[in-house]
Design a protein around this motif. Structure first.
Motif, PDB file in Angstrom:
ATOM      1  N   ASN A   1       4.301   4.007   2.898  1.00 20.66           N
ATOM      2  CA  ASN A   1       4.241   2.829   2.035  1.00 20.66           C
ATOM      3  C   ASN A   1       4.801   1.639   2.790  1.00 20.66           C
ATOM      4  O   ASN A   1       5.697   1.774   3.632  1.00 20.66           O
TER       5      ASN A   1
ATOM      6  N   TYR B   1       1.040  -5.300   4.277  1.00 19.21           N
ATOM      7  CA  TYR B   1       0.119  -4.628   5.201  1.00 19.21           C
ATOM      8  C   TYR B   1      -0.707  -5.681   5.927  1.00 19.21           C
ATOM      9  O   TYR B   1      -1.142  -6.663   5.322  1.00 19.21           O
TER      10      TYR B   1
ATOM     11  N   TYR C   1      -4.918   6.494  -1.466  1.00 19.35           N
ATOM     12  CA  TYR C   1      -4.187   5.230  -1.343  1.00 19.35           C
ATOM     13  C   TYR C   1      -4.149   4.491  -2.677  1.00 19.35           C
ATOM     14  O   TYR C   1      -5.017   4.656  -3.535  1.00 19.35           O
TER      15      TYR C   1
ATOM     16  N   ILE D   1       0.847  -1.186   0.000  1.00 18.15           N
ATOM     17  CA  ILE D   1       0.000   0.000   0.000  1.00 18.15           C
ATOM     18  C   ILE D   1       0.883   1.237   0.000  1.00 18.15           C
ATOM     19  O   ILE D   1       1.953   1.248   0.614  1.00 18.15           O
TER      20      ILE D   1
ATOM     21  N   LEU E   1      -3.583   0.455  -3.275  1.00 14.36           N
ATOM     22  CA  LEU E   1      -3.422  -0.864  -2.669  1.00 14.36           C
ATOM     23  C   LEU E   1      -3.292  -1.889  -3.781  1.00 14.36           C
ATOM     24  O   LEU E   1      -4.093  -1.905  -4.720  1.00 14.36           O
TER      25      LEU E   1
END
Length: 142
Positions: A85, A89, A119, A73, A121
């Motif tokens: 970052n 995650y 974001y 992410i 992801l």
């Protein structure tokens, strides 16, 4: 993915002493493995972070991310500067809590200002397909 084995006898009706044993194997797969569509078993992203130390929504909670160990992410501020970052995650030790980990604009390990952030992801499904999700999140300190 899990295998279940069921063992059962099979006997003739006219000759009940003539029996054998059958084994059925049932393979149960994660529903996310059945297709490559981007909307199959996606994660759910809670876009509100209340960084006020009341233990409610203190971090970016990504429901279901534990199914996808290969993930990353990136979080950007409203000016497009990378402020956080991480690879892998996991909503625990590697979670975004509204704290800057970037090198520019904000001092590292300081609270980010209230407002909208963005974001990116990425996560890889077990069939090898990579899903990319983008969107916004909102940080408040109230």
């Amino acid at each position: 993915m899990r295998n279940f084995h069921i063992t059962y006898p099979i006997c003739e009706i006219v000759n009940p002493n003539n029996c054998d044993t059958a084994i059925a194997t049932i393979l149960v797969k994660d529903p996310c493995d059945f297709d490559n569509s981007s909307d199959s078993c996606n994660v759910i992203i809670n876009i509100y972070i209340y960084a006020n130390s009341d233990d409610t929504n203190e971090f970016l909670n990504i429901q279901g991310i534990e199914r996808y160990l290969e993930n990353s992410i990136e979080i950007y501020n409203r000016w497009g500067v990378l402020v956080y970052n991480v690879d892998g995650y996991n909503n625990d030790l590697k979670s975004f809590r509204g704290i800057s980990k970037g090198r520019l604009t904000f001092k590292q390990n300081s609270k980010l200002p209230e407002g909208t952030h963005y974001y990116l992801l990425k996560y890889t499904k077990s069939n090898g397909s990579t899903i990319e999700r983008t969107g916004y999140l909102y940080i408040t300190h109230k």
